[in-house]
Enzyme design. Structure first.
Site, short mmCIF file in Angstrom:
data_model
loop_
_atom_site.label_atom_id
_atom_site.label_comp_id
_atom_site.label_asym_id
_atom_site.label_seq_id
_atom_site.Cartn_x
_atom_site.Cartn_y
_atom_site.Cartn_z
N ASP A 1 16.10 24.06 72.97
CA ASP A 1 16.21 24.15 71.52
C ASP A 1 14.87 24.47 70.87
O ASP A 1 13.87 23.80 71.13
CB ASP A 1 16.77 22.84 70.96
CG ASP A 1 18.16 22.56 71.51
OD1 ASP A 1 18.98 23.48 71.51
OD2 ASP A 1 18.41 21.43 71.98
N ASP B 1 12.31 24.29 78.13
CA ASP B 1 13.07 23.56 77.13
C ASP B 1 14.05 24.56 76.51
O ASP B 1 13.89 25.77 76.66
CB ASP B 1 12.10 22.99 76.09
CG ASP B 1 12.81 22.27 74.96
OD1 ASP B 1 13.72 21.47 75.24
OD2 ASP B 1 12.47 22.52 73.79
N ASP C 1 8.63 23.69 72.64
CA ASP C 1 8.18 23.72 71.24
C ASP C 1 7.77 22.34 70.73
O ASP C 1 7.23 22.23 69.64
CB ASP C 1 9.33 24.22 70.35
CG ASP C 1 10.43 23.17 70.25
OD1 ASP C 1 10.63 22.60 69.15
OD2 ASP C 1 11.09 22.88 71.26
#
Length: 227
Positions: free
Chosen positions: A13, A11, A187
């Protein structure tokens, strides 16, 4: 495919970057004076909160977020993005994130950046991270590369990330089952569908919600940006 082969999916961001590039781009557009500051920030923050809650209407968000680009056209958009990279993204690139990417590349893993942020915002970021394969929300483009405000194909968001990674693998005659190890770094609980496909799921700088899941399931937790 070698039976030793590995797949690594990152991922972007809050995972490889210590910020959310989509939201940061919205703030940057405000700084450029392209939009009404109060109204645009309110809507941008609302969409960001919906994303964090796993309740984002990604089609509505993309229509909103690309409106300033559609009003100005490809040349002005490209110039603004180059400034965004210099002023916002490049100062946020961290050696430990770059080192993690290189580690998997040097092992010979198939590596991809898989993000719910659109390809206009993220293509230059993927290049700055040295990741050749970007799976992002594809903005539909009309004549001359103009952005229409619509999404092309399946958006790489939540379950759509699994779909899009599967499509990418199929393009080269591969499938999920061809890999001995699959590592996924994220996250966000939005990425649970992708994390659940991994043999090595890594909750990276996890939100409280993802950290709770990771602890319950015994997943590795990586705090990439802690000194």
């Amino acid at each position: 495919m070698s039976h030793r082969s590995s797949l690594t999916l990152f991922d972007l961001d809050e995972t490889l970057l210590p910020l959310d590039s989509d939201h940061a781009w919205g703030e940057f557009v405000i700084r450029l004076g392209w939009v009404d500051e109060q109204a645009f920030r309110r809507r941008n923050d609302e969409f960001f909160a919906q994303y964090k809650a796993g309740a984002l209407d990604i089609h509505a968000y993309v229509a909103f977020a690309t409106e300033p680009l559609r009003e100005r056209g490809p040349e002005a958009a490209a110039a603004a993005h180059a400034q965004f990279m210099r002023e916002v993204v490049e100062p946020a690139l961290r050696p430990q994130a770059l080192a993690l990417v290189r580690e998997h590349q040097q092992r010979g893993d198939a590596v991809a950046l898989v993000t719910a942020t659109n390809d206009f915002v993220t293509a230059p970021i993927a290049r700055s991270l040295g990741i050749a394969t970007l799976i992002a929300v594809r903005l539909e483009r009309g004549p001359g590369g103009t952005i229409t405000g619509r999404i092309a194909g399946t958006p790489s968001y939540r379950e759509g990330k699994v779909v899009r990674v599967g499509e990418w693998l199929a393009e080269s005659g591969r499938g999920w089952g061809d890999f001995e190890r699959i590592s996924v770094y994220s996250d966000s609980p939005n990425d649970l569908p992708l994390l659940e496909r991994a043999s090595d799921p890594v909750a990276t700088n996890p939100s409280p919600a993802l950290e709770a899941v990771a602890r319950e399931r015994g997943w590795r937790i990586l705090r990439l940006f802690e000194e």
